[in-house]
Design an enzyme around this catalytic site. Structure first.
Site, PDB file in Angstrom:
ATOM      1  CB  THR A  42     -16.424  -8.932   7.514  1.00 15.80           C
ATOM      2  OG1 THR A  42     -15.213  -8.223   7.288  1.00 15.80           O
ATOM      3  CG2 THR A  42     -17.460  -7.986   8.060  1.00 15.80           C
ATOM      4  CE1 TYR A  56     -14.858  -6.265   9.821  1.00 14.23           C
ATOM      5  CE2 TYR A  56     -15.663  -4.081   9.272  1.00 14.23           C
ATOM      6  CZ  TYR A  56     -15.254  -5.326   8.885  1.00 14.23           C
ATOM      7  OH  TYR A  56     -15.208  -5.645   7.559  1.00 14.23           O
ATOM      8  CB  THR A 122     -15.784  -9.770   1.268  1.00 13.62           C
ATOM      9  OG1 THR A 122     -15.249  -8.648   1.961  1.00 13.62           O
ATOM     10  CG2 THR A 122     -17.066 -10.235   1.904  1.00 13.62           C
ATOM     11  CG  ASP A 123     -10.695  -7.728   2.164  1.00 12.20           C
ATOM     12  OD1 ASP A 123     -11.747  -7.156   1.819  1.00 12.20           O
ATOM     13  OD2 ASP A 123     -10.005  -7.360   3.116  1.00 12.20           O
ATOM     14  CE  LYS A 195     -14.707  -6.102  -0.469  1.00 11.55           C
ATOM     15  NZ  LYS A 195     -14.099  -6.363   0.844  1.00 11.55           N
ATOM     16  CD  GLU A 316      -1.783  -2.745 -27.253  1.00 12.46           C
ATOM     17  OE1 GLU A 316      -0.707  -2.143 -27.120  1.00 12.46           O
ATOM     18  OE2 GLU A 316      -2.677  -2.372 -28.033  1.00 12.46           O
TER      19      GLU A 316
HETATM   20  C1  SIN Z   1     -14.295  -8.873   4.862  1.00 16.83           C
HETATM   21  O1  SIN Z   1     -14.556 -10.015   5.157  1.00 16.83           O
HETATM   22  O2  SIN Z   1     -15.170  -8.148   4.312  1.00 16.83           O
HETATM   23  C2  SIN Z   1     -12.970  -8.210   5.079  1.00 16.83           C
HETATM   24  C3  SIN Z   1     -12.016  -9.010   5.865  1.00 16.83           C
HETATM   25  C4  SIN Z   1     -11.613 -10.287   5.195  1.00 16.83           C
HETATM   26  O3  SIN Z   1     -11.596 -10.374   3.974  1.00 16.83           O
HETATM   27  O4  SIN Z   1     -11.282 -11.228   5.940  1.00 16.83           O
END
Ligand code: SIN
Length: 359
Positions: A42, A56, A122-123, A195, A316
């Site tokens: 992103t 987007y 971020t994913d 995340k 467990e």
């Molecule tokens: C992001 O960057 O927040 C989402 C898309 C990605 O992880 O490439």
């Protein structure tokens, strides 16, 4: 007379300009040399309008455009950019991780590189950061950064995150701390960060263990040390690797059956991470499939989908008897990374358990 004065004036002006140039050169020479490796996400995304913050397109803007968008960076570092790949991070493959890590190791071995910033979606940012944390062979700073809003959005967080990441990568105080994640003015250790929100800018959190520092006014402040081994102190060497063993995650829920485990084993998994409920519990219908998988030589790691806490060995499940490994506090997605690397060294569950207690 007049001619002589004009010559003197010109000579003085020339000398002044030379002095200025030397001062600028000295200033530039003093700045840290930071390489930005761009991978997409992103932070390199664009939306249809300035209010498009969902829906987007990620990974469209090139590295030079990212750097040009933050001219303030050139005042704090000598920056060069490389586009390693241009993808949304859910698609990053083991081969791309290896390619990125090898490039980081080559660059950091050079005396003219002081630190690295990796721009990333971020994913799966936390997965790449943890992979690098285990395989980078340098104490120099490596900072992974992304953004939650695309570059075209109102109050895009990419520019300030990138600026902070460059400041961090160029700061000697960041050296020797393992791979760092710099987002939202916070500094997190690669091993422990995750995340934690689908869309908000404060999504990266190290919930119970806590962030290790903050960035204020562009300056990093550290408050904690990372105690688990990383980078130069790991036993993993990817220099000659061009693939990693197949390891998958089977996600547990109430009354889950054996379908996932059986399918993953049939598809060739050499290791399986059980993302168990609670303390890594084994649901009654899954347990026989995991036992059968282990009998076929698949290494089983019991982790938890809870997100916090240690999965207790022999808690467990009787791990000694089942010959299973427990994930310590690693999330299932990070346990997968450590298990892939562990399987490049050994099939011994005793050794692999030692690695999970070390890294
Ligand atoms: C992001 O960057 O927040 C989402 C898309 C990605 O992880 O490439």
């Amino acid at each position: 007379m007049l001619f002589q004065k004009s010559v003197q004036l010109r000579a003085a002006l020339f000398g002044f300009l030379l002095l200025c140039a030397a001062a600028v050169q000295a200033q530039t020479a003093k700045l840290p040399n930071v390489t930005i490796l761009a991978t997409g996400g992103t932070i390199a995304g664009t939306g249809a309008t300035s209010t498009t913050t969902v829906g987007y397109t990620a990974a469209t803007v090139g590295v030079q455009a990212l750097i040009n968008a933050v001219p303030e960076i050139s005042k704090v570092a000598n920056v060069t950019g490389e586009q390693v790949f241009q993808i949304a991070s859910e698609n990053i493959s083991n081969e791309e991780w290896l390619k990125l890590a090898k490039r980081v190791n080559v660059l950091l071995a050079q005396s003219n590189v002081d630190g690295i910033v990796i721009t990333h979606g971020t994913d799966t940012l936390e997965e790449t950061a943890y992979f690098l944390n285990l395989v980078v062979k340098s104490k120099k700073p490596v900072v992974v950064v992304g953004s939650m809003r695309p570059s075209t959005a109102l109050s895009a967080d990419g520019p300030i995150n990138l600026y902070n990441a460059v400041r961090l990568a160029g700061d000697p105080a960041a050296a020797g701390r393992g791979v760092l994640v710099a987002m939202n003015d916070q500094i997190h250790a690669a091993r422990d960060v995750t995340k934690a929100n689908t869309t908000t800018a404060d999504t990266f959190r190290t919930a119970e263990l806590g962030m290790i520092g903050v960035i204020q006014g562009g300056k990093p402040f550290f408050y904690r040390d990372v105690t688990r081994k990383h980078t130069v102190d790991t036993e993993f060497d990817i220099a000659k690797l061009d693939a990693l063993p197949q390891v998958d995650v089977a996600y547990a829920y109430a009354n889950v059956g054996a379908v996932q485990v059986n399918a993953l084993v049939a598809a060739g998994a050499k290791g399986l991470v059980h993302a168990g409920v609670g303390n890594g519990s084994l649901p009654a219908k899954t347990k026989p499939a995991l036992i059968a998988a282990r009998e076929k030589g698949v290494v089983i790691v019991r982790s938890s989908r809870v997100g916090q806490g240690i999965v207790a060995r022999n808690g467990e499940a009787n791990d000694d008897q089942l010959d299973f490994v427990v994930a310590d506090t690693l999330s299932p997605q990070k346990a997968r990374i450590l298990l892939m690397l562990a399987l490049t060294k050994t099939n011994s569950t005793k050794e692999i358990q030692r690695m999970f207690s070390t890294y």
